[in-house]
Design a protein around this motif. Structure first.
Motif, PDB file in Angstrom:
ATOM      1  N   LYS A  59      19.013  44.953  21.680  1.00  0.00           N
ATOM      2  CA  LYS A  59      19.294  46.364  21.936  1.00  0.00           C
ATOM      3  C   LYS A  59      18.854  47.204  20.734  1.00  0.00           C
ATOM      4  CE  LYS A  59      21.284  45.612  25.905  1.00  0.00           C
ATOM      5  NZ  LYS A  59      20.626  46.020  27.169  1.00  0.00           N
ATOM      6  N   ILE A  60      18.235  48.328  21.029  1.00  0.00           N
ATOM      7  CA  ILE A  60      17.724  49.201  19.977  1.00  0.00           C
ATOM      8  C   ILE A  60      18.725  50.306  19.660  1.00  0.00           C
ATOM      9  CG2 ILE A  60      15.917  50.875  19.397  1.00  0.00           C
ATOM     10  CD1 ILE A  60      13.960  49.155  20.912  1.00  0.00           C
ATOM     11  N   TRP A  61      18.865  50.592  18.366  1.00  0.00           N
ATOM     12  CA  TRP A  61      19.696  51.697  17.909  1.00  0.00           C
ATOM     13  C   TRP A  61      19.014  52.364  16.735  1.00  0.00           C
ATOM     14  CZ3 TRP A  61      24.540  49.238  15.119  1.00  0.00           C
ATOM     15  CH2 TRP A  61      24.335  47.892  14.869  1.00  0.00           C
ATOM     16  N   PHE A  62      19.669  53.317  16.106  1.00  0.00           N
ATOM     17  CA  PHE A  62      19.015  54.088  15.040  1.00  0.00           C
ATOM     18  C   PHE A  62      19.909  54.193  13.802  1.00  0.00           C
ATOM     19  CE2 PHE A  62      16.983  55.526  18.894  1.00  0.00           C
ATOM     20  CZ  PHE A  62      15.659  55.707  18.539  1.00  0.00           C
ATOM     21  N   ARG A  63      19.257  54.178  12.625  1.00  0.00           N
ATOM     22  CA  ARG A  63      19.951  54.432  11.370  1.00  0.00           C
ATOM     23  C   ARG A  63      19.169  55.479  10.587  1.00  0.00           C
ATOM     24  NH1 ARG A  63      18.788  49.263   7.318  1.00  0.00           N
ATOM     25  NH2 ARG A  63      16.553  49.640   7.034  1.00  0.00           N
ATOM     26  N   ASP A  64      19.838  56.094   9.596  1.00  0.00           N
ATOM     27  CA  ASP A  64      19.144  57.095   8.784  1.00  0.00           C
ATOM     28  C   ASP A  64      18.475  56.431   7.581  1.00  0.00           C
ATOM     29  OD1 ASP A  64      21.132  56.659   6.892  1.00  0.00           O
ATOM     30  OD2 ASP A  64      22.256  58.471   7.402  1.00  0.00           O
ATOM     31  N   SER A  65      17.902  57.219   6.697  1.00  0.00           N
ATOM     32  CA  SER A  65      17.091  56.697   5.604  1.00  0.00           C
ATOM     33  C   SER A  65      17.892  55.946   4.547  1.00  0.00           C
ATOM     34  CB  SER A  65      16.319  57.839   4.925  1.00  0.00           C
ATOM     35  OG  SER A  65      17.220  58.819   4.428  1.00  0.00           O
ATOM     36  N   ILE A  66      19.225  56.126   4.517  1.00  0.00           N
ATOM     37  CA  ILE A  66      20.039  55.405   3.536  1.00  0.00           C
ATOM     38  C   ILE A  66      20.867  54.303   4.189  1.00  0.00           C
ATOM     39  CG2 ILE A  66      20.139  57.331   1.929  1.00  0.00           C
ATOM     40  CD1 ILE A  66      22.924  57.974   2.939  1.00  0.00           C
ATOM     41  N   GLY A  67      20.600  54.020   5.458  1.00  0.00           N
ATOM     42  CA  GLY A  67      21.230  52.879   6.109  1.00  0.00           C
ATOM     43  C   GLY A  67      22.440  53.169   6.963  1.00  0.00           C
ATOM     44  N   ASN A  68      22.864  54.440   7.080  1.00  0.00           N
ATOM     45  CA  ASN A  68      24.004  54.777   7.923  1.00  0.00           C
ATOM     46  C   ASN A  68      23.628  54.686   9.401  1.00  0.00           C
ATOM     47  OD1 ASN A  68      25.746  55.432   5.735  1.00  0.00           O
ATOM     48  ND2 ASN A  68      24.743  57.419   5.553  1.00  0.00           N
ATOM     49  N   ILE A  69      24.467  54.038  10.197  1.00  0.00           N
ATOM     50  CA  ILE A  69      24.220  53.934  11.631  1.00  0.00           C
ATOM     51  C   ILE A  69      24.480  55.291  12.277  1.00  0.00           C
ATOM     52  CG2 ILE A  69      24.804  52.767  13.773  1.00  0.00           C
ATOM     53  CD1 ILE A  69      23.481  51.022  11.601  1.00  0.00           C
ATOM     54  N   VAL A  70      23.482  55.817  12.965  1.00  0.00           N
ATOM     55  CA  VAL A  70      23.587  57.134  13.590  1.00  0.00           C
ATOM     56  C   VAL A  70      23.849  57.007  15.088  1.00  0.00           C
ATOM     57  CG1 VAL A  70      22.355  59.295  14.063  1.00  0.00           C
ATOM     58  CG2 VAL A  70      22.096  58.161  11.844  1.00  0.00           C
ATOM     59  N   ILE A  71      23.142  56.081  15.740  1.00  0.00           N
ATOM     60  CA  ILE A  71      23.309  55.856  17.182  1.00  0.00           C
ATOM     61  C   ILE A  71      23.494  54.365  17.408  1.00  0.00           C
ATOM     62  CG2 ILE A  71      22.237  56.079  19.460  1.00  0.00           C
ATOM     63  CD1 ILE A  71      20.737  58.511  18.379  1.00  0.00           C
ATOM     64  N   THR A  72      24.560  53.981  18.067  1.00  0.00           N
ATOM     65  CA  THR A  72      24.926  52.577  18.252  1.00  0.00           C
ATOM     66  C   THR A  72      23.990  51.863  19.230  1.00  0.00           C
ATOM     67  OG1 THR A  72      26.507  53.256  19.958  1.00  0.00           O
ATOM     68  CG2 THR A  72      27.349  52.972  17.720  1.00  0.00           C
ATOM     69  N   PRO A  73      23.940  50.513  19.197  1.00  0.00           N
ATOM     70  CA  PRO A  73      22.994  49.758  20.038  1.00  0.00           C
ATOM     71  C   PRO A  73      23.304  49.881  21.517  1.00  0.00           C
ATOM     72  CG  PRO A  73      24.541  48.282  18.980  1.00  0.00           C
ATOM     73  CD  PRO A  73      24.742  49.626  18.364  1.00  0.00           C
ATOM     74  N   GLN A  74      22.283  50.201  22.301  1.00  0.00           N
ATOM     75  CA  GLN A  74      22.470  50.356  23.744  1.00  0.00           C
ATOM     76  C   GLN A  74      21.171  50.388  24.535  1.00  0.00           C
ATOM     77  OE1 GLN A  74      23.809  54.575  24.596  1.00  0.00           O
ATOM     78  NE2 GLN A  74      24.063  54.565  22.357  1.00  0.00           N
ATOM     79  N   PHE A  75      20.042  50.631  23.895  1.00  0.00           N
ATOM     80  CA  PHE A  75      18.817  50.880  24.635  1.00  0.00           C
ATOM     81  C   PHE A  75      17.945  49.631  24.760  1.00  0.00           C
ATOM     82  CE2 PHE A  75      19.834  54.769  22.169  1.00  0.00           C
ATOM     83  CZ  PHE A  75      20.326  55.507  23.237  1.00  0.00           C
ATOM     84  N   ALA A  76      17.384  49.448  25.949  1.00  0.00           N
ATOM     85  CA  ALA A  76      16.431  48.356  26.143  1.00  0.00           C
ATOM     86  C   ALA A  76      15.155  48.650  25.359  1.00  0.00           C
ATOM     87  CB  ALA A  76      16.116  48.188  27.628  1.00  0.00           C
ATOM     88  N   PHE A  77      14.789  49.925  25.301  1.00  0.00           N
ATOM     89  CA  PHE A  77      13.651  50.345  24.487  1.00  0.00           C
ATOM     90  C   PHE A  77      13.835  51.805  24.107  1.00  0.00           C
ATOM     91  CE2 PHE A  77       9.409  51.900  23.517  1.00  0.00           C
ATOM     92  CZ  PHE A  77       8.978  50.917  22.633  1.00  0.00           C
ATOM     93  N   ALA A  78      13.302  52.177  22.947  1.00  0.00           N
ATOM     94  CA  ALA A  78      13.379  53.558  22.474  1.00  0.00           C
ATOM     95  C   ALA A  78      12.151  53.877  21.645  1.00  0.00           C
ATOM     96  CB  ALA A  78      14.645  53.770  21.649  1.00  0.00           C
ATOM     97  N   PHE A  79      11.579  55.026  21.886  1.00  0.00           N
ATOM     98  CA  PHE A  79      10.494  55.515  21.045  1.00  0.00           C
ATOM     99  C   PHE A  79      11.097  56.168  19.802  1.00  0.00           C
ATOM    100  CE2 PHE A  79       8.259  55.215  25.077  1.00  0.00           C
ATOM    101  CZ  PHE A  79       7.010  54.758  24.680  1.00  0.00           C
ATOM    102  N   PRO A  80      10.321  56.336  18.737  1.00  0.00           N
ATOM    103  CA  PRO A  80      10.841  56.997  17.534  1.00  0.00           C
ATOM    104  C   PRO A  80      11.226  58.444  17.826  1.00  0.00           C
ATOM    105  CG  PRO A  80       8.785  55.847  17.069  1.00  0.00           C
ATOM    106  CD  PRO A  80       8.933  55.871  18.549  1.00  0.00           C
ATOM    107  N   PHE A  81      12.114  58.986  16.991  1.00  0.00           N
ATOM    108  CA  PHE A  81      12.470  60.400  17.112  1.00  0.00           C
ATOM    109  C   PHE A  81      11.286  61.270  16.712  1.00  0.00           C
ATOM    110  CE2 PHE A  81      16.840  59.254  17.655  1.00  0.00           C
ATOM    111  CZ  PHE A  81      17.412  60.355  18.283  1.00  0.00           C
ATOM    112  N   LYS A  82      11.141  62.367  17.419  1.00  0.00           N
ATOM    113  CA  LYS A  82      10.086  63.327  17.132  1.00  0.00           C
ATOM    114  C   LYS A  82      10.576  64.710  17.535  1.00  0.00           C
ATOM    115  CE  LYS A  82       5.211  64.329  18.158  1.00  0.00           C
ATOM    116  NZ  LYS A  82       4.016  63.916  18.954  1.00  0.00           N
ATOM    117  N   LYS A  83      10.568  65.618  16.589  1.00  0.00           N
ATOM    118  CA  LYS A  83      11.008  66.993  16.829  1.00  0.00           C
ATOM    119  C   LYS A  83      12.431  67.033  17.383  1.00  0.00           C
ATOM    120  CE  LYS A  83       6.278  68.577  17.660  1.00  0.00           C
ATOM    121  NZ  LYS A  83       5.324  69.209  18.617  1.00  0.00           N
ATOM    122  N   GLY A  84      13.289  66.124  16.887  1.00  0.00           N
ATOM    123  CA  GLY A  84      14.700  66.158  17.258  1.00  0.00           C
ATOM    124  C   GLY A  84      15.095  65.349  18.461  1.00  0.00           C
ATOM    125  N   TYR A  85      14.129  64.700  19.124  1.00  0.00           N
ATOM    126  CA  TYR A  85      14.427  63.933  20.336  1.00  0.00           C
ATOM    127  C   TYR A  85      13.732  62.568  20.315  1.00  0.00           C
ATOM    128  CZ  TYR A  85      15.917  68.470  22.196  1.00  0.00           C
ATOM    129  OH  TYR A  85      16.539  69.674  22.375  1.00  0.00           O
TER     130      TYR A  85
END
Length: 212
Positions: A59-85
């Motif tokens: 499952k894919i999730w997201f963290r910020d540049s210092i390692g803080n988890i921003v969005i918890t694991p849930q996605f089968a696939f995710a593209f990188p953030f771009k312009k806020g989305y």
């Protein structure tokens, strides 16, 4: 003799070291739960301030540049953030796009967008286009594409390509120095991929159906 102020400074320094060590321990523990998403023969890039990571279940999730988890694991696939989305999905499968199986794409029939708070935006539409000159067929770099509702603009790249997020009912204003600009309504029922040929007497819009 050590002055009281010196004791205070020493205490603060010790507390700072302890806090740093605590953060290091927490960071080490968190990496046991996930790994940085592998992309383009290496770790995923930080895009728009966030980086994709993946857990042991894939499952894919997201963290910020210092390692803080921003969005918890849930996605089968995710593209990188771009312009806020970021474009994400819960379902789908990986499919090879070349004979050697070196390159893959994720196929799904239920894409939607999330913002950095994890809020869903299924109504967002990605308009993909390419701008060129009608006179010689050359791609037009730095053509200005503006969403009239949001006021956000983007520039076409060296191959005339641009990508804009919209909702149904929006309109895009496309302009280029020395050529007549035009406002075009966003109608996903017609197409979400545009081939725009600009000329001195006005652009010719040639939508092409997009295959996902």
């Amino acid at each position: 003799m050590i002055r009281p102020n010196s004791i205070s400074l020493i205490s603060k320094a010790i507390l700072g070291v302890i806090a740093g060590l605590s953060f290091f321990v927490v960071a080490c523990k968190s990496t046991d739960k996930y790994a940085v998403y592998h992309y383009d023969n290496g770790d995923d890039y930080i895009s728009d301030g966030l980086q994709r990571i993946v857990d042991k279940e894939g499952k894919i999730w997201f963290r910020d540049s210092i390692g803080n988890i921003v969005i918890t694991p849930q996605f089968a696939f995710a593209f990188p953030f771009k312009k806020g989305y970021a474009k994400v999905t819960y379902t789908g499968h990986s499919e090879a796009v070349d004979k050697n199986g070196e390159y893959h794409r994720w196929v799904s029939d239920s894409w939607y967008y999330i913002d950095k708070a994890g809020t869903k935006h299924p109504e967002l539409i990605e308009i993909i286009g390419q701008v060129k000159s009608a006179a010689d067929g050359e791609f037009l770099k730095d053509a200005i594409v503006t969403n009239n509702r949001t006021g956000k603009s983007s520039l076409s790249d060296a191959l005339g390509r641009f990508s804009v997020l919209c909702v149904t009912g929006d309109s895009l204003h496309i302009s280029y120095v020395g050529l007549i600009s035009q406002t075009i309504p966003v109608n996903p029922e017609d197409s979400t991929e545009w081939n725009i040929s600009m000329r001195e007497y006005g652009p010719i819009i040639e939508p092409m159906l997009q295959i996902r």
